[in-house]
Scaffold this motif. Structure first.
Motif, PDB file in Angstrom:
ATOM      1  N   GLY A 123       0.793  -1.223   0.000  1.00 35.31           N
ATOM      2  CA  GLY A 123       0.000   0.000   0.000  1.00 35.31           C
ATOM      3  C   GLY A 123       0.822   1.267   0.000  1.00 35.31           C
ATOM      4  N   THR A 124       1.924   1.267   0.740  1.00 38.75           N
ATOM      5  CA  THR A 124       2.754   2.467   0.817  1.00 38.75           C
ATOM      6  C   THR A 124       4.017   2.377  -0.035  1.00 38.75           C
ATOM      7  OG1 THR A 124       3.705   1.535   2.831  1.00 38.75           O
ATOM      8  CG2 THR A 124       2.016   3.217   3.107  1.00 38.75           C
ATOM      9  N   MET A 125       4.495   1.172  -0.312  1.00 38.38           N
ATOM     10  CA  MET A 125       5.788   1.024  -0.979  1.00 38.38           C
ATOM     11  C   MET A 125       5.693   0.837  -2.492  1.00 38.38           C
ATOM     12  SD  MET A 125       8.172   1.307   1.337  1.00 38.38           S
ATOM     13  CE  MET A 125       9.665   0.457   0.833  1.00 38.38           C
ATOM     14  N   ALA A 126       4.525   0.458  -3.021  1.00 34.99           N
ATOM     15  CA  ALA A 126       4.437   0.113  -4.447  1.00 34.99           C
ATOM     16  C   ALA A 126       4.772   1.301  -5.364  1.00 34.99           C
ATOM     17  CB  ALA A 126       3.039  -0.427  -4.771  1.00 34.99           C
ATOM     18  N   ALA A 127       4.112   2.421  -5.153  1.00 29.84           N
ATOM     19  CA  ALA A 127       4.353   3.579  -6.022  1.00 29.84           C
ATOM     20  C   ALA A 127       5.793   4.087  -5.916  1.00 29.84           C
ATOM     21  CB  ALA A 127       3.357   4.688  -5.705  1.00 29.84           C
ATOM     22  N   PRO A 128       6.345   4.262  -4.697  1.00 27.92           N
ATOM     23  CA  PRO A 128       7.744   4.687  -4.600  1.00 27.92           C
ATOM     24  C   PRO A 128       8.724   3.692  -5.218  1.00 27.92           C
ATOM     25  CG  PRO A 128       6.626   5.017  -2.509  1.00 27.92           C
ATOM     26  CD  PRO A 128       5.697   4.234  -3.372  1.00 27.92           C
ATOM     27  N   THR A 129       8.419   2.401  -5.130  1.00 26.28           N
ATOM     28  CA  THR A 129       9.312   1.392  -5.691  1.00 26.28           C
ATOM     29  C   THR A 129       9.429   1.555  -7.205  1.00 26.28           C
ATOM     30  OG1 THR A 129       8.839  -0.197  -3.923  1.00 26.28           O
ATOM     31  CG2 THR A 129       9.674  -1.099  -5.983  1.00 26.28           C
ATOM     32  N   LYS A 130       8.293   1.712  -7.871  1.00 29.60           N
ATOM     33  CA  LYS A 130       8.317   1.895  -9.323  1.00 29.60           C
ATOM     34  C   LYS A 130       8.976   3.208  -9.705  1.00 29.60           C
ATOM     35  CE  LYS A 130       4.409  -1.079 -10.520  1.00 29.60           C
ATOM     36  NZ  LYS A 130       3.074  -1.191 -11.176  1.00 29.60           N
TER      37      LYS A 130
ATOM     38  N   ASP B 284       2.591  -8.420  -6.248  1.00 33.08           N
ATOM     39  CA  ASP B 284       1.285  -8.930  -5.861  1.00 33.08           C
ATOM     40  C   ASP B 284       0.429  -9.184  -7.102  1.00 33.08           C
ATOM     41  OD1 ASP B 284       0.278  -6.504  -6.722  1.00 33.08           O
ATOM     42  OD2 ASP B 284      -0.346  -5.810  -4.739  1.00 33.08           O
ATOM     43  N   SER B 285      -0.819  -9.583  -6.895  1.00 28.05           N
ATOM     44  CA  SER B 285      -1.688  -9.952  -8.012  1.00 28.05           C
ATOM     45  C   SER B 285      -2.050  -8.768  -8.894  1.00 28.05           C
ATOM     46  CB  SER B 285      -2.973 -10.602  -7.484  1.00 28.05           C
ATOM     47  OG  SER B 285      -3.653  -9.712  -6.601  1.00 28.05           O
ATOM     48  N   ASN B 286      -1.849  -7.538  -8.388  1.00 29.22           N
ATOM     49  CA  ASN B 286      -2.136  -6.341  -9.179  1.00 29.22           C
ATOM     50  C   ASN B 286      -0.885  -5.756  -9.825  1.00 29.22           C
ATOM     51  OD1 ASN B 286      -4.957  -6.207  -8.571  1.00 29.22           O
ATOM     52  ND2 ASN B 286      -4.409  -5.508  -6.511  1.00 29.22           N
TER      53      ASN B 286
END
Length: 240
Positions: free
Chosen positions: A181-188, A219-221
């Motif tokens: 929830g918090t790390m996905a956008a910063p990771t990309k 994850d699945s998304n």
């Protein structure tokens, strides 16, 4: 398909998805994340000692990420300085602490040049067999006098007491849990900025080593986040 394969060659995090969905190749759940060569190329400015890099940023605005590990391994605080003028990269300064006794063991076991890194200021040994959180606290306070730290992001799972102490000192503390929830956008975003060489880490060899170690899980998304338990070695500085 050729276009997707070309992107996967440039961005390792896409490799497993292309293998799975386009080529019907079974892969493990974790995947390589960063192009290490590109990450190394983000270290264009060199100083004779890492402390000089810190002096070059005095008075600048920054945002800080704090990643406290277990008491026997690396802990990290990374300051990220936004560009102050057009075409300037985002400057990255990393404080990396490790217990002195653990450092000696790692040098023998992992063949990492910890003593050399310590002499050059890339890592800071703390006395004894466990990390000295008081030392970390004092050094962050000193950095607060040196830089304009706007916020410090932290994972409440591992740094609640440190966050409380820093909050008392007047720092703006922001919870940053290490989930999708918090790390996905910063990771990309981080991956893209590395590919575009928009960072300057002053040739930090410890961050380069950690970048090489870093794996991500998906994850699945199709969201990504760094995974310490799926990475070959320590990645604390990259997470921070």
């Amino acid at each position: 398909m050729a276009d997707q394969v070309a992107k996967a060659i440039q961005m390792p995090s896409k490799e497993n998805a292309v293998k799975n969905r386009q080529l019907n190749i079974w892969t493990v759940g974790e995947t390589k994340w960063l192009d290490v060569k590109r990450f190394e190329e983000c270290g264009r400015v060199k100083f004779s000692h890492y402390s000089e890099a810190f002096e070059s940023m005095v008075g600048r605005e920054c945002f800080t990420g704090l990643d406290l590990s277990s008491k026997v391994d690396y802990s990290a605080a990374v300051h990220l300085f936004p560009p102050s003028k057009k075409d300037e990269p985002w400057n990255v300064l990393a404080r990396l602490w490790i217990p002195e006794e653990t450092m000696r063991e790692r040098e023998k076991r992992d063949r990492t040049p910890c003593k050399q890194w310590a002499r050059a200021g890339w890592i800071t040994p703390t006395e004894g067999e466990i990390i000295d959180y008081d030392q970390i606290f004092e050094e962050l306070k000193a950095d607060g006098d040196r830089f304009q730290i706007r916020e410090i992001g932290f994972d409440p799972w591992s740094a609640t007491q440190m966050a409380t102490n820093l909050d008392i000192e007047g720092f703006e503390m922001v919870q940053m849990r290490q989930g999708f929830g918090t790390m996905a956008a910063p990771t990309k975003e981080f991956e893209v900025m590395v590919m575009q060489r928009k960072f300057e880490h002053f040739g930090n060899p410890v961050l380069c080593w950690m970048a090489k170690n870093a794996n991500v899980v998906r994850d699945s998304n199709d969201n990504l986040r760094p995974a310490k338990d799926k990475s070959a070695e320590r990645i604390d500085g990259i997470v921070a």
